[in-house]
Write a protein that holds these residues in place. Structure first.
Motif, PDB file in Angstrom:
ATOM      1  N   GLU A 285      41.191 109.093  28.297  1.00  6.90           N
ATOM      2  CA  GLU A 285      42.108 108.113  27.705  1.00  6.90           C
ATOM      3  C   GLU A 285      41.581 107.620  26.354  1.00  6.90           C
ATOM      4  OE1 GLU A 285      44.938 107.649  28.764  1.00  6.90           O
ATOM      5  OE2 GLU A 285      44.993 107.955  30.925  1.00  6.90           O
ATOM      6  N   LEU A 286      40.292 107.364  26.276  1.00  9.89           N
ATOM      7  CA  LEU A 286      39.696 106.946  25.014  1.00  9.89           C
ATOM      8  C   LEU A 286      39.746 108.069  23.983  1.00  9.89           C
ATOM      9  CD1 LEU A 286      36.532 105.089  26.369  1.00  9.89           C
ATOM     10  CD2 LEU A 286      38.546 104.027  25.337  1.00  9.89           C
ATOM     11  N   GLY A 287      39.705 109.301  24.478  1.00 10.20           N
ATOM     12  CA  GLY A 287      39.721 110.450  23.571  1.00 10.20           C
ATOM     13  C   GLY A 287      40.983 110.552  22.747  1.00 10.20           C
ATOM     14  N   ILE A 288      42.078 110.024  23.269  1.00 15.11           N
ATOM     15  CA  ILE A 288      43.341 110.079  22.527  1.00 15.11           C
ATOM     16  C   ILE A 288      43.192 109.368  21.195  1.00 15.11           C
ATOM     17  CG2 ILE A 288      45.757 109.328  22.537  1.00 15.11           C
ATOM     18  CD1 ILE A 288      45.706 109.630  25.591  1.00 15.11           C
ATOM     19  N   ASP A 289      42.543 108.209  21.209  1.00 11.35           N
ATOM     20  CA  ASP A 289      42.341 107.436  19.983  1.00 11.35           C
ATOM     21  C   ASP A 289      41.222 108.046  19.142  1.00 11.35           C
ATOM     22  OD1 ASP A 289      42.979 105.374  18.261  1.00 11.35           O
ATOM     23  OD2 ASP A 289      41.534 104.003  19.120  1.00 11.35           O
ATOM     24  N   GLY A 329      50.638 105.007  18.282  1.00 11.40           N
ATOM     25  CA  GLY A 329      50.754 105.340  19.698  1.00 11.40           C
ATOM     26  C   GLY A 329      49.418 105.325  20.412  1.00 11.40           C
ATOM     27  N   SER A 330      48.378 105.854  19.756  1.00 10.73           N
ATOM     28  CA  SER A 330      47.071 105.930  20.403  1.00 10.73           C
ATOM     29  C   SER A 330      46.434 104.552  20.541  1.00 10.73           C
ATOM     30  CB  SER A 330      46.143 106.872  19.623  1.00 10.73           C
ATOM     31  OG  SER A 330      45.889 106.371  18.329  1.00 10.73           O
ATOM     32  N   ARG A 331      46.590 103.676  19.540  1.00  6.63           N
ATOM     33  CA  ARG A 331      46.014 102.334  19.633  1.00  6.63           C
ATOM     34  C   ARG A 331      46.658 101.537  20.765  1.00  6.63           C
ATOM     35  NH1 ARG A 331      41.888 100.495  19.246  1.00  6.63           N
ATOM     36  NH2 ARG A 331      42.649  98.401  18.816  1.00  6.63           N
ATOM     37  N   ARG A 332      47.974 101.574  20.820  1.00  5.19           N
ATOM     38  CA  ARG A 332      48.663 100.857  21.901  1.00  5.19           C
ATOM     39  C   ARG A 332      48.229 101.386  23.259  1.00  5.19           C
ATOM     40  NH1 ARG A 332      53.316 100.948  18.314  1.00  5.19           N
ATOM     41  NH2 ARG A 332      53.955 102.913  19.261  1.00  5.19           N
ATOM     42  N   HIS A 333      48.086 102.687  23.337  1.00  4.77           N
ATOM     43  CA  HIS A 333      47.701 103.313  24.603  1.00  4.77           C
ATOM     44  C   HIS A 333      46.292 102.874  25.013  1.00  4.77           C
ATOM     45  CE1 HIS A 333      47.732 106.392  27.740  1.00  4.77           C
ATOM     46  NE2 HIS A 333      46.466 106.608  27.403  1.00  4.77           N
ATOM     47  N   THR A 334      45.364 102.868  24.060  1.00  4.45           N
ATOM     48  CA  THR A 334      43.986 102.497  24.377  1.00  4.45           C
ATOM     49  C   THR A 334      43.897 101.069  24.889  1.00  4.45           C
ATOM     50  OG1 THR A 334      43.092 104.043  22.746  1.00  4.45           O
ATOM     51  CG2 THR A 334      41.665 102.242  23.434  1.00  4.45           C
ATOM     52  N   VAL A 335      44.548 100.137  24.203  1.00  4.93           N
ATOM     53  CA  VAL A 335      44.506  98.739  24.627  1.00  4.93           C
ATOM     54  C   VAL A 335      45.171  98.576  25.995  1.00  4.93           C
ATOM     55  CG1 VAL A 335      45.259  96.401  24.078  1.00  4.93           C
ATOM     56  CG2 VAL A 335      44.387  97.875  22.267  1.00  4.93           C
ATOM     57  N   ALA A 336      46.245  99.317  26.223  1.00  2.07           N
ATOM     58  CA  ALA A 336      46.909  99.245  27.527  1.00  2.07           C
ATOM     59  C   ALA A 336      45.980  99.723  28.641  1.00  2.07           C
ATOM     60  CB  ALA A 336      48.195 100.072  27.509  1.00  2.07           C
ATOM     61  N   VAL A 337      45.193 100.744  28.356  1.00  2.00           N
ATOM     62  CA  VAL A 337      44.228 101.234  29.350  1.00  2.00           C
ATOM     63  C   VAL A 337      43.203 100.152  29.673  1.00  2.00           C
ATOM     64  CG1 VAL A 337      42.298 102.840  29.686  1.00  2.00           C
ATOM     65  CG2 VAL A 337      44.491 103.686  28.823  1.00  2.00           C
TER      66      VAL A 337
END
Length: 504
Positions: A285-289, A329-337
């Motif tokens: 998940e962190l890798g996306i960002d 998209g990646s920042r929002r995803h990381t914080v959501a995780v």
């Protein structure tokens, strides 16, 4: 909306209650000493019932009075004991969500409650330079602290010297020299809150001192604790989008997983397997960002290096549109995780595992031979994967095999790092040589990923009626970079092929 300020300051204990500042005109660089008057401050500090924030030098307060009324969260930074990052949010009744997120890895599900109230009468003085620029703010604070929800109060007077934004930290040493000549000594407490907690009986219990590792199990557990702590400490940095924070947090997940795999004779794999799987999930998940960040920096560097005559079409604009869309998209995803229940459950699982580690009988054996044997086994895995990759013809299959070798190089490197306290310089040299192999294989893999992105950008440019010339040129450069890495690999591996570690 929160704002962040880097706070660099020093604190001193006033020698007497009615203390007055010495003449600060004598501080080199000071042209004028300006009396700004007295302000009354009322601050309520929040923490968990067991003082988790205070135990890690984190302060959270709601303050009224002065020109910075609002919520303040102070986080330690690595640049020195004088510096902390202060994240501010507007005044409200409840702790702002943006601040609760920044302490979530520490607080977990515990409630943040008021623990101490500090009433300060602050006498403010500004030190300015010859051009009128503010150099530092010096405050003499008469403080009264009251424990909330229990008996206990205390009072003291302290001096606080805060460097102006963008100021030279060396100036604080000049003020320090002048204050010490006046009989002022540095404060024994790191903050007002720390002193208030100590003197009202509300301080957190002291952390148990960790002894030097002796057995193999001691060394492995020390490694695991350090990486667990790194995960927790990096959480707020990732949320604040600080440079390299995502990368370092991802590295911590990899080091933990590698330790579980490498030391199966020390830690029962039946007990670590589930936690390892969750660490793999978090790393992905962190890798996306992180992958987005690395790729954008690489492509930007390639474009910057091209002669302007070869930048045909809106190349920079096309990359910017592509990168921004991916970044949002990646920042929002990381914080959501990081806000999710699954992540908190992983942190709790790591804590539980380290509180009651699933050690096997071998954990009690001497460290050096066992750690050396584990590192040698990981090195042998790397050698086998490299041999397989180099036997394949150029193409997708070989690229994949080299990527697998890169993963093996990381694992061997981490094993070497873990063994350094027990094996000394030999393990350090082993880790450095393997890291060079890992770096070269990483350069190759980055070129593979970059070519995929460049092909995507070329397709987008063509569909928009733009020339794809520059994207094709960059694609060719990445092909050449991959070929260079493969040509360098044999020589780099020759230097790392002999582990130089004692046989386990």
């Amino acid at each position: 909306m929160a704002e962040t300020k880097r706070e660099i300051e020093r604190k001193y204990d006033a020698p007497e209650e009615d203390f007055h500042l010495p003449d600060l005109h004598k501080v080199p660089g000071v042209a004028e000493v300006v009396d700004k008057g007295v302000v009354e401050l009322d601050a309520v500090y929040y923490d968990t019932a067991d003082r988790r924030l205070a135990a890690h030098r984190i302060t959270l307060r709601r303050r009224t009075g002065g020109d910075d009324a609002g919520w303040h969260l102070k986080l330690p930074v690595a640049v020195g004991d004088d510096a902390r990052d202060e994240v501010r949010a507007p005044l409200s009744d409840d702790v702002p969500r943006v601040l609760t997120g920044l302490v979530r890895s520490r607080v977990r599900d515990a409630e943040l409650v008021p623990v101490v109230r500090l009433l300060s009468s602050r006498d403010v003085t500004h030190l300015t330079g010859a051009d009128g620029t503010l150099l530092a703010e010096v405050c003499v604070d008469a403080v009264r602290a009251e424990r909330i929800g229990g008996e206990g109060s205390t009072a003291w007077t302290e001096i606080e010297v805060e460097l102006a934004d963008g100021g030279d930290p060396a100036f604080l040493a000049k003020v320090d020299k002048r204050l010490r000549k006046a009989g002022v000594e540095p404060s024994a407490s790191s903050s007002k809150l720390a002193r208030a907690l100590d003197e009202t009986g509300a301080a957190p219990p002291p952390a148990a001192a960790a002894g030097d590792p002796v057995t193999a199990g001691d060394h492995v557990l020390a490694r695991l604790r350090a990486q667990r702590d790194a995960l927790v400490e990096l959480d707020p940095a990732v949320r604040r989008d600080l440079p390299d924070a995502v990368h370092q947090m991802r590295v911590a997940t990899r080091r933990l997983r590698s330790a579980f795999k490498t030391y199966k004779k020390i830690l029962d794999p039946a007990a670590t397997e589930a936690v390892g799987a969750e660490l793999a999930w978090l790393g992905a998940e962190l890798g996306i960002d992180r992958d987005r960040e690395v790729l954008t920096e690489r492509l930007t560097g390639r474009i910057d290096a091209l002669p302007r005559t070869l930048l045909l079409g809106p190349v920079r604009g096309r990359l910017r549109i592509w990168a921004v869309a991916r970044r949002l998209g990646s920042r929002r995803h990381t914080v959501a995780v990081l806000d999710g229940r699954r992540y908190l459950a992983l942190l709790d699982a790591l804590d539980a595992l380290l509180a009651d580690p699933p050690l096997k009988p071998a954990a009690g054996r001497p460290a050096a031979p066992l750690l050396a044997k584990a590192a040698l086994k990981d090195h042998a895995r790397l050698a086998a994967r490299l041999e397989h990759a180099r036997s394949l013809p150029p193409g997708t299959e070989r690229d994949h095999a080299l990527h697998q070798a890169r993963k093996a190089a990381k694992r061997a490197r981490y094993a070497g790092e873990t063994a350094v306290p027990a094996l000394g310089g030999k393990a350090g040299k082993f880790a450095k040589r393997v890291k060079k192999v890992q770096s070269l294989l990483g350069e190759h893999q980055d070129s593979v990923v970059a070519r995929e992105a460049l092909r995507d950008l070329a397709i987008q440019a063509h569909a928009a009626g733009e020339t794809a010339f520059a994207w094709g040129l960059l694609y060719g450069q990445e092909q050449a970079a991959a070929a260079d890495a493969q040509r360098e690999l044999p020589a780099v591996w020759d230097r790392a092929a002999k582990p130089g570690l004692p046989a386990g």
